[in-house]
Design a protein around this motif. Structure first.
Motif, short mmCIF file in Angstrom:
data_model
loop_
_atom_site.label_atom_id
_atom_site.label_comp_id
_atom_site.label_asym_id
_atom_site.label_seq_id
_atom_site.Cartn_x
_atom_site.Cartn_y
_atom_site.Cartn_z
N LEU A 266 0.83 -1.21 0.00
CA LEU A 266 0.00 0.00 0.00
C LEU A 266 0.86 1.26 0.00
O LEU A 266 0.52 2.25 -0.66
CB LEU A 266 -0.93 0.00 1.21
N TYR A 267 1.96 1.22 0.74
CA TYR A 267 2.80 2.42 0.82
C TYR A 267 3.59 2.63 -0.47
O TYR A 267 3.62 3.73 -1.03
CB TYR A 267 3.76 2.32 2.00
N LEU A 290 3.69 10.75 10.84
CA LEU A 290 3.75 10.31 12.24
C LEU A 290 2.72 9.22 12.50
O LEU A 290 3.01 8.23 13.19
CB LEU A 290 3.52 11.49 13.18
N ILE A 291 1.53 9.37 11.93
CA ILE A 291 0.48 8.36 12.10
C ILE A 291 0.92 7.04 11.47
O ILE A 291 0.77 5.97 12.07
CB ILE A 291 -0.83 8.85 11.45
N ILE A 292 1.48 7.11 10.27
CA ILE A 292 1.89 5.90 9.55
C ILE A 292 3.00 5.17 10.30
O ILE A 292 2.94 3.95 10.51
CB ILE A 292 2.34 6.27 8.13
N ALA A 331 -5.15 2.72 11.51
CA ALA A 331 -4.49 4.02 11.57
C ALA A 331 -3.47 4.17 10.44
O ALA A 331 -3.34 5.25 9.85
CB ALA A 331 -3.81 4.19 12.93
N TYR A 332 -2.74 3.11 10.14
CA TYR A 332 -1.75 3.13 9.06
C TYR A 332 -2.44 3.43 7.72
O TYR A 332 -1.98 4.29 6.95
CB TYR A 332 -1.05 1.78 9.01
N VAL A 333 -3.51 2.72 7.44
CA VAL A 333 -4.25 2.90 6.19
C VAL A 333 -4.84 4.31 6.11
O VAL A 333 -4.78 4.98 5.06
CB VAL A 333 -5.34 1.83 6.05
N LEU A 338 -4.50 10.14 4.25
CA LEU A 338 -4.30 11.53 4.64
C LEU A 338 -3.15 12.18 3.86
O LEU A 338 -3.27 13.32 3.42
CB LEU A 338 -4.02 11.61 6.14
N VAL A 339 -2.04 11.46 3.69
CA VAL A 339 -0.86 12.09 3.09
C VAL A 339 -0.77 11.88 1.58
O VAL A 339 -0.03 12.60 0.92
CB VAL A 339 0.45 11.57 3.75
#
Length: 396
Positions: A266-267, A290-292, A331-333, A338-339
């Protein structure tokens, strides 16, 4: 070493530090930056290990809050150095020595993570953090000397960072504080730290290199996801014990590997991060990671918690252990949306990651970790298919 040899070494080894070329071809991470990442690995592993132990013994609120506090300090020091090096790295003697100072602070902070989690002692964390930030003050003062066109920006960085360190020292001197007051005052300090680049860059954008920063952030994400690999190796090692391996213990390494590759997939999609070199995009992308990163490290801790549960050394329910993995995945997804995804997609597919960020914890809660993993695999497949169609390419 005779003084004249030392003088000659410094004279030839210290060079001017002009701004880097923002369009430089084939810009890649330097060996010094990779060495700096190695220090970050130690600190991240220490924070993830303590989160694992806290959650395994059902100390959820305390463990998560301390993990967020420690991880912010680790990430913030790494992030500030990386953006500065992208703009001004000349790899001379003075740059290397200042980098060593920042690394020494990071190691000091890593040594303080366990005392902080187990006894609430902030001494080493604050001292290490302040050492790192003073190193950055010296970096920015040097940039002010060698890049006069951005003197207002660089001096704002130096002055702002120094003033916030006075706040952290004051917070240390107020210890011990209740958990509520500690978290409140930490949140205020974090806001002050985050405000410094936002204010400084409005006085002039520093010459950071877009592709270089994309690579730097990708490398740290791989480091963070390595926590899941470490947890998987622990599970595999337990298969060789005298105790007969159970089906549950057998499936944990398999599920962990599938989760790891899904998060990696995904990243590192074909769509580029940080599509615009603007202040607003840089702040959103830079801060949003930071969340990722925190979520990626927490996934590894959650896998370790599930191993403890199977081995009978954890004090939580199976549902809670599953949530220790699925909530960080969510949270990662959501952080990736978000970014990146909300900027590159349109239509209903724009919210694909948001949908799965909601569904994955629900699947884990009602059907277990295997169901949540299957849903994440589906997320990867659907997003990849949508990305191909959005780019006018046929489905594979």
């Amino acid at each position: 070493m005779p003084l004249h040899h030392l003088s000659e070494f410094l004279r030839t080894g210290v060079r001017a530090m002009p701004p880097r070329n923002t369009t430089e071809k084939h810009r890649a991470s330097t060996p010094l930056e990779l060495m700096f990442d190695l220090v970050a690995v130690i600190a991240i592993a220490a924070a993830a290990a303590e989160l694992h132990h806290a959650v395994a013994h059902a100390h959820y609120a305390e463990g998560i809050s301390k993990f967020v506090l420690a991880f912010f300090a680790i990430w913030w020091s790494w992030m500030n150095f990386s953006w500065f090096a992208s703009a001004y790295d000349n790899d001379d003697v003075l740059f290397r020595l200042l980098t060593m100072l920042v690394m020494a602070g990071s190691l000091t902070m890593a040594a303080g993570i366990k005392p902080f989690f187990q006894g609430g002692q902030l001494m080493l964390i604050v001292i290490g953090f302040v050492i790192m930030r003073i190193g950055m003050v010296l970096f920015w003062l040097r940039a002010a000397r060698h890049h006069p066109e951005l003197k207002r920006t660089t001096l704002t960085y130096a002055g702002g960072i120094f003033l916030v360190q006075l706040y952290w020292v004051g917070l240390l001197l107020q210890q011990p504080l209740s958990a509520t007051w500690l978290l409140t005052l930490f949140a205020l300090g974090a806001v002050l730290e985050l405000a410094v680049p936002a204010l400084a860059e409005r006085r002039g954008i520093t010459p950071w290199h877009r592709h270089h920063m994309i690579e730097r952030y990708g490398l740290l994400n791989i480091i963070v996801l390595g926590e899941t690999l470490l947890a998987s190796s622990i599970a595999i090692s337990n298969l060789t014990t005298d105790q007969a391996p159970t089906l549950a213990l057998l499936q944990i390494p398999l599920l962990a590997m599938v989760l790891l590759f899904c998060l990696w997939w995904l990243y590192f999609s074909r769509e580029e991060h940080l599509k615009q070199q603007t202040l607003a995009m840089a702040l959103t992308w830079g801060y949003g990671h930071l969340i990722i990163y925190a979520a990626g490290a927490a996934v590894g801790a959650g896998i370790a918690v599930n191993i403890d549960l199977v081995l009978g050394s954890a004090s939580l329910t199976a549902t809670a252990a599953t949530c220790a993995v699925t909530l960080p995945i969510s949270a990662y997804v959501l952080g990736l949306w978000l970014v990146r995804d909300r900027f590159i997609f349109s239509g209903r597919g724009k919210y694909l990651l948001v949908l799965f960020a909601l569904l994955i914890p629900l699947a884990g809660f009602f059907s277990g970790l295997a169901a949540a993993t299957a849903l994440l695999v589906l997320c990867v497949m659907l997003r990849s298919s949508h990305a191909c169609c959005s780019n006018g390419q046929p489905k594979l």
